[in-house]
Write a protein that holds these residues in place. Structure first.
Motif, mmCIF file in Angstrom:
data_model
loop_
_atom_site.group_PDB
_atom_site.id
_atom_site.type_symbol
_atom_site.label_atom_id
_atom_site.label_comp_id
_atom_site.label_asym_id
_atom_site.label_seq_id
_atom_site.Cartn_x
_atom_site.Cartn_y
_atom_site.Cartn_z
ATOM 1 N N CYS A 99 1.488 8.583 1.635
ATOM 2 C CA CYS A 99 0.395 7.606 1.723
ATOM 3 C C CYS A 99 -0.132 7.497 3.152
ATOM 4 O O CYS A 99 -1.337 7.350 3.375
ATOM 5 C CB CYS A 99 0.876 6.241 1.232
ATOM 6 N N LEU A 102 4.095 13.014 -3.117
ATOM 7 C CA LEU A 102 3.646 11.953 -4.027
ATOM 8 C C LEU A 102 3.971 12.279 -5.482
ATOM 9 O O LEU A 102 3.216 11.911 -6.382
ATOM 10 C CB LEU A 102 2.142 11.718 -3.846
ATOM 11 N N HIS A 158 0.807 -1.219 0.000
ATOM 12 C CA HIS A 158 0.000 0.000 0.000
ATOM 13 C C HIS A 158 0.843 1.273 0.000
ATOM 14 O O HIS A 158 0.352 2.343 -0.365
ATOM 15 C CB HIS A 158 -0.925 0.034 1.229
ATOM 16 N N TYR A 159 2.106 1.158 0.422
ATOM 17 C CA TYR A 159 2.952 2.342 0.620
ATOM 18 C C TYR A 159 4.175 2.311 -0.299
ATOM 19 O O TYR A 159 5.133 3.046 -0.097
ATOM 20 C CB TYR A 159 3.381 2.412 2.097
#
Length: 431
Positions: A304, A401, A281-282
Motif C-alpha cells: 500500500c 497484495l 489505509h494499510y
C-alpha cells in the motif's frame, strides 16, 4: 526526584479530505534559534531569526542548565505542559514542537551533554500509554543491539521517567514521507526514488522479522527521511499543461536515505495476534476479517505504501470495513472463497449468504459507491502514474497484495524481485 531513573545508551552512529495523523515536522522551515523569552505551548514565536545556519553553542544560552521549570499539572488528556526555552531535566533544553499523536508529543531539544539536536517523545501520563512506551523501549533496545550500523531504524539515545512521563530520546531525523508528500501538494515521487525507498523499507522489515518482531503500523507517517534537505526540480507532468512562459516545480529529497520509527505497536511473533492492528489505509484483509495475522500483515502495508508513493495519495481512502473490502476487490479482484468462509462472526455481515461481498447493496451512501467505482484495476492504476518499470512494479505489488497471507511475498523474497534487481534503463539484470 523528578528524574527517577535513566537508561543510557552510548552515542554512536548506531542507535483530501480523509483525516490523517498530524504532520510530524515542518521540514521546509529552517531551524529556529532559541527565543529570547520563554513561550508556553500554544504561544507563537514573534521574534525569530531567519538564518539557516545554527550555531551549536547558542543553544546553551538561556535557561540555566540545572534549573527545572515550575511544577505544572498535565492537561486533561495527560499531556505534559511545557514551555519553549525551558529545561527538560538539566540535560535537555526544549526548542520546538515537532509533532504529536495519541501517545503524546515529540519535542526538538538541545542535548547539552552531547552537543546535538535530539527528538524527545514525551508520553502521556496515562497507565496504558506508559505501558506501551515501556514495550517500545524494549523493542528499541533489541533493535539497537542488532542494528550495529544504525541504518534501518531510528536510534534510541536514552530514556527517563520525568514527572510521571516516559521520555524517549531519539536521534533527530528529517520529515516523514507523508509530510513530504503533503508539503509537496501530494505530488508523487519519481519511480527510481520509490524503488530506493522500497528497497530500504523491505530491508528494515526483513531485519525486524528476522528478530521475530512485527511492526504492525507501517505507513508513510512512520518512515522518516534521514535528512531534511531538498531540491526544487521541474514537474514535467504540469509543465506540459502550462504556457511556455510558466513552469511548475516540485521538491525532491536530496538524499533518499530513510529510517523506520514508531515501535509502540510492535509485537513479538509469539504473542497474541487476534486484535485489530495497522492504520486503516494499510490494514491487511486478514485483519479486517478477523482471521488472525502475523508477519505478512507488514508486507501488505508495504504494498500500500509503494502505491501511495507513486500516486501521491493513499490507495484505500476509506473509514469502514465493507467499503474497504469493496475497494480491495475493485483493485485486486474477488476475495478467495476460503477466506470468506473463515471470516469471524463480526465479518459475516459483509458477505451475502457467505459467498460474495455485500456490495453495492450494503453501501452506506452513493458517495461511498462512487469512491469504490472510481478506482481502476491495479495494472491500470500503475500504468497511469509510472513512466518506466511499470511491469516489474505491477508484478511486485501483486505479490505483496495477495489476499492469502500464506501466499504473500516475504520481505527477503521481495528484495530479490526484478523491480529491485533489474537495471531499469536497460531492462537487464546486473552481473
Amino acid at each position: 526526584m523528578e528524574s527517577q531513573w535513566m537508561a543510557e545508551y552510548p552515542h554512536t552512529s548506531v542507535v483530501d479530505k480523509r483525516p490523517r495523523k498530524r504532520a510530524r515536522a515542518a521540514w521546509d522551515i529552517p531551524p529556529l534559534m532559541p527565543p529570547s523569552k520563554v513561550l508556553y505551548c500554544g504561544q507563537e514565536v514573534v521574534n525569530s531569526t531567519s538564518s539557516n545556519h545554527v550555531i551549536a553553542s547558542s543553544y546553551d544560552y538561556g535557561a540555566p542548565r540545572n534549573v527545572s521549570p515550575p511544577w505544572r499539572d498535565d492537561d486533561k488528556n495527560g499531556h505534559y505542559i511545557y514551555a519553549i526555552g525551558e529545561n527538560l531535566t538539566s540535560r535537555y533544553r526544549i526548542l520546538s514542537k515537532m509533532g504529536e499523536g495519541t501517545f503524546g508529543q515529540v519535542l526538538e531539544c538541545w542535548d547539552h551533554e552531547n552537543k546535538e539536536l535530539v527528538a524527545i517523545k514525551i508520553v502521556r501520563s496515562i497507565h496504558k500509554y506508559r505501558e506501551a512506551a515501556m514495550i517500545e523501549i524494549d523493542v528499541l533496545q533489541k533493535l539497537a543491539k542488532h542494528d550495529v550500523c544504525g541504518t534501518r531504524c531510528v536510534q534510541i539515545r536514552n530514556w527517563f521517567d520525568y514527572r510521571n512521563h516516559i521520555c524517549i530520546v531519539f536521534e533527530k531525523l528529517g520529515p516523514s514521507l507523508y509530510d513530504f508528500l503533503r508539503k509537496n501538494s501530494f505530488r508523487s515521487f519519481p519511480i527510481d526514488m520509490v524503488r530506493e525507498f522500497g528497497r530500504q523499507l523491505l530491508e528494515s522489515v526483513a531485519f525486524m522479522h528476522d528478530l521475530r518482531l512485527i511492526h504492525t503500523d507501517l505507513k508513510p507517517e512512520n518512515i522518516l527521511l534521514v535528512s531534511s534537505e531538498y531540491v526544487k526540480v521541474p514537474d514535467f507532468k504540469l509543465w506540459m499543461r502550462t504556457t511556455k512562459d510558466c513552469a511548475f516545480f516540485k521538491n525532491l529529497p536530496k538524499s533518499n536515505a530513510i529510517k523506520l520509527i514508531d515501535f509502540g505497536s510492535t509485537t513479538f511473533g509469539h504473542q497474541d495476534h487476534s486484535y485489530v492492528v495497522s492504520t486503516r489505509h494499510y490494514r491487511a484483509p486478514e485483519v479486517i476479517l478477523g482471521l488472525g495475522w502475523n508477519y505478512p500483515c507488514d508486507l501488505w502495508s508495504v504494498g500500500c505504501i509503494l502505491i501511495e508513493l507513486c500516486l501521491g495519495e493513499a490507495l484505500f481512502q476509506t473509514h469502514e470495513n465493507l467499503e474497504h473490502l469493496a475497494m480491495m476487490e475493485r483493485v485486486l479482484g474477488p476475495m478467495p472463497q476460503h477466506m470468506v468462509n473463515r471470516a469471524d462472526r463480526g465479518s459475516e455481515k459483509y458477505f451475502r449468504r457467505g459467498i460474495r461481498l455485500n456490495w453495492p447493496e450494503g453501501a452506506s451512501s452513493r458517495e461511498s459507491m462512487r469512491a469504490v467505482w472510481k478506482l481502476p484495476r491495479l495494472q491500470n492504476l500503475v500504468m497511469q502514474h509510472v513512466d518506466h518499470s511499470a511491469g516489474d512494479l505491477i508484478d511486485l505489488l501483486q505479490g505483496l497484495l495477495r489476499y492469502d497471507p500464506s501466499e504473500r511475498l516475504k520481505a527477503r523474497e521481495a528484495l530479490w524481485h526484478p523491480f529491485f534487481t533489474r537495471d531499469p534503463r536497460r531492462g537487464v539484470y546486473p552481473l
